[in-house]
Design a protein around this motif. Structure first.
Motif, mmCIF file in Angstrom:
data_model
loop_
_atom_site.group_PDB
_atom_site.id
_atom_site.type_symbol
_atom_site.label_atom_id
_atom_site.label_comp_id
_atom_site.label_asym_id
_atom_site.label_seq_id
_atom_site.Cartn_x
_atom_site.Cartn_y
_atom_site.Cartn_z
ATOM 1 N N VAL A 162 10.784 -4.472 -7.070
ATOM 2 C CA VAL A 162 9.350 -4.740 -6.794
ATOM 3 C C VAL A 162 8.725 -4.225 -5.339
ATOM 4 N N LEU A 163 9.804 -2.860 -4.736
ATOM 5 C CA LEU A 163 9.399 -2.415 -4.515
ATOM 6 C C LEU A 163 8.161 -1.870 -4.676
ATOM 7 N N ASN A 164 7.554 -0.944 -6.402
ATOM 8 C CA ASN A 164 6.630 -0.126 -6.324
ATOM 9 C C ASN A 164 5.474 -1.678 -6.702
ATOM 10 N N ILE A 165 6.008 -2.705 -6.832
ATOM 11 C CA ILE A 165 4.952 -3.650 -7.100
ATOM 12 C C ILE A 165 4.617 -4.180 -5.467
ATOM 13 N N ILE A 166 5.251 -4.207 -5.055
ATOM 14 C CA ILE A 166 4.572 -4.178 -3.211
ATOM 15 C C ILE A 166 3.546 -3.023 -2.836
ATOM 16 N N PHE A 167 4.081 -2.045 -3.190
ATOM 17 C CA PHE A 167 3.055 -0.847 -3.270
ATOM 18 C C PHE A 167 1.737 -0.785 -3.906
ATOM 19 N N ILE A 168 1.842 -1.341 -5.113
ATOM 20 C CA ILE A 168 0.823 -1.633 -5.973
ATOM 21 C C ILE A 168 -0.607 -2.619 -5.686
ATOM 22 N N VAL A 169 -0.093 -3.419 -4.769
ATOM 23 C CA VAL A 169 -0.840 -4.380 -4.066
ATOM 24 C C VAL A 169 -1.608 -4.311 -2.751
ATOM 25 N N ALA A 172 1.032 2.541 6.896
ATOM 26 C CA ALA A 172 2.655 2.784 8.346
ATOM 27 C C ALA A 172 2.998 1.552 7.301
ATOM 28 N N VAL A 173 3.389 0.510 7.356
ATOM 29 C CA VAL A 173 4.007 -0.100 5.916
ATOM 30 C C VAL A 173 4.326 -0.117 4.665
ATOM 31 N N GLU A 174 3.399 0.979 4.204
ATOM 32 C CA GLU A 174 3.909 1.515 2.989
ATOM 33 C C GLU A 174 4.647 2.740 3.308
ATOM 34 N N VAL A 175 4.560 3.789 4.419
ATOM 35 C CA VAL A 175 5.141 5.037 4.902
ATOM 36 C C VAL A 175 6.523 4.139 4.822
ATOM 37 N N ILE A 176 7.009 2.920 6.158
ATOM 38 C CA ILE A 176 7.993 2.018 6.054
ATOM 39 C C ILE A 176 9.004 1.928 5.145
ATOM 40 N N THR A 235 -2.114 -1.037 -1.776
ATOM 41 C CA THR A 235 -2.336 0.281 -2.470
ATOM 42 C C THR A 235 -4.218 -0.147 -3.022
ATOM 43 N N LEU A 236 -4.285 -1.433 -3.424
ATOM 44 C CA LEU A 236 -5.378 -1.801 -4.351
ATOM 45 C C LEU A 236 -5.795 -3.117 -3.128
ATOM 46 N N VAL A 237 -4.961 -3.835 -2.392
ATOM 47 C CA VAL A 237 -5.966 -4.137 -0.587
ATOM 48 C C VAL A 237 -6.654 -3.237 -0.254
ATOM 49 N N LYS A 238 -5.503 -2.012 0.226
ATOM 50 C CA LYS A 238 -6.027 -0.709 1.131
ATOM 51 C C LYS A 238 -8.252 -0.526 0.300
ATOM 52 N N ALA A 239 -7.623 -0.185 -1.174
ATOM 53 C CA ALA A 239 -8.714 0.174 -1.735
ATOM 54 C C ALA A 239 -10.582 -1.171 -1.680
ATOM 55 N N PHE A 240 -10.161 -2.424 -2.205
ATOM 56 C CA PHE A 240 -10.745 -3.385 -1.982
ATOM 57 C C PHE A 240 -11.644 -3.139 -0.976
ATOM 58 N N TYR A 241 -10.008 -3.105 0.715
ATOM 59 C CA TYR A 241 -11.116 -3.253 1.785
ATOM 60 C C TYR A 241 -12.045 -2.042 1.489
ATOM 61 N N ILE A 242 -11.661 -0.829 1.598
ATOM 62 C CA ILE A 242 -12.415 0.478 1.744
ATOM 63 C C ILE A 242 -14.053 0.173 1.187
ATOM 64 N N LYS A 264 13.420 2.384 2.478
ATOM 65 C CA LYS A 264 13.428 1.333 1.090
ATOM 66 C C LYS A 264 14.806 -0.195 0.971
ATOM 67 N N PRO A 265 14.536 -0.827 0.889
ATOM 68 C CA PRO A 265 14.871 -1.915 1.517
ATOM 69 C C PRO A 265 15.751 -2.507 -0.235
ATOM 70 N N GLU A 266 17.156 -2.370 0.316
ATOM 71 C CA GLU A 266 17.869 -3.190 -1.383
ATOM 72 C C GLU A 266 17.366 -3.872 -1.721
ATOM 73 N N PHE A 267 16.880 -5.398 -1.233
ATOM 74 C CA PHE A 267 17.097 -6.189 -1.319
ATOM 75 C C PHE A 267 15.117 -6.402 -2.660
ATOM 76 N N LEU A 268 14.638 -5.062 -2.138
ATOM 77 C CA LEU A 268 13.213 -5.252 -2.897
ATOM 78 C C LEU A 268 13.658 -4.455 -4.168
ATOM 79 N N MET A 269 14.494 -3.364 -4.297
ATOM 80 C CA MET A 269 15.167 -2.821 -5.135
ATOM 81 C C MET A 269 15.486 -3.369 -6.877
ATOM 82 N N GLY A 270 15.768 -4.733 -6.479
ATOM 83 C CA GLY A 270 15.160 -5.183 -8.158
ATOM 84 C C GLY A 270 14.751 -5.710 -8.854
#
Length: 113
Positions: A55-62, A33-37, A64-71, A42-48
């Motif tokens: 930064v938003l893409n890096i957050i998505f990568i992190v 849900a956090v990823e979808v939201i 996704t990795l958290v979900k993968a490790f948890y699964i 697409k908050p402007e302050f995360l578009m740097g």
């Protein structure tokens, strides 16, 4: 022949009941849900830019990795294994995934096609 409790067992302790499935479901639901939201808003302050991407893409990568490790930990029962096996599986991923992500993010715009 009796089983010695001091020797490793072929059967590992696993969670009883279905409460753990709900815990996994809720955690994965919240992270997704956090990823979808973030993807919709697409908050402007995360578009740097950082390391060749936002930064938003890096957050998505992190996330996704958290979900993968948890699964892997929950459904492949890795968290019930000995620590040596867990580190044998986790250490290459901890080293290689950030390295490969860095290469892709830093070299991805090299040709500017």
């Amino acid at each position: 022949m009796s089983h010695n409790p001091n020797l490793p067992s072929e059967h590992h302790e696993s969670p009883e009941g279905i409460w753990w499935i709900w815990k996994v479901f809720i955690l994965l639901l919240v992270v997704t849900a956090v990823e979808v939201i973030l993807g919709l808003v697409k908050p402007e302050f995360l578009m740097g830019h950082f390391m060749g991407t936002s930064v938003l893409n890096i957050i998505f990568i992190v996330l996704t990795l958290v979900k993968a490790f948890y699964i892997v930990a929950e459904f492949m029962h890795v968290k019930f294994e000995r620590k040596n096996l867990v580190w044998t599986l986790a250490l290459p991923a901890i080293i290689l995934i950030p390295y490969l992500a860095f290469i892709v993010l830093s070299e991805g715009s090299y040709m500017k096609v």
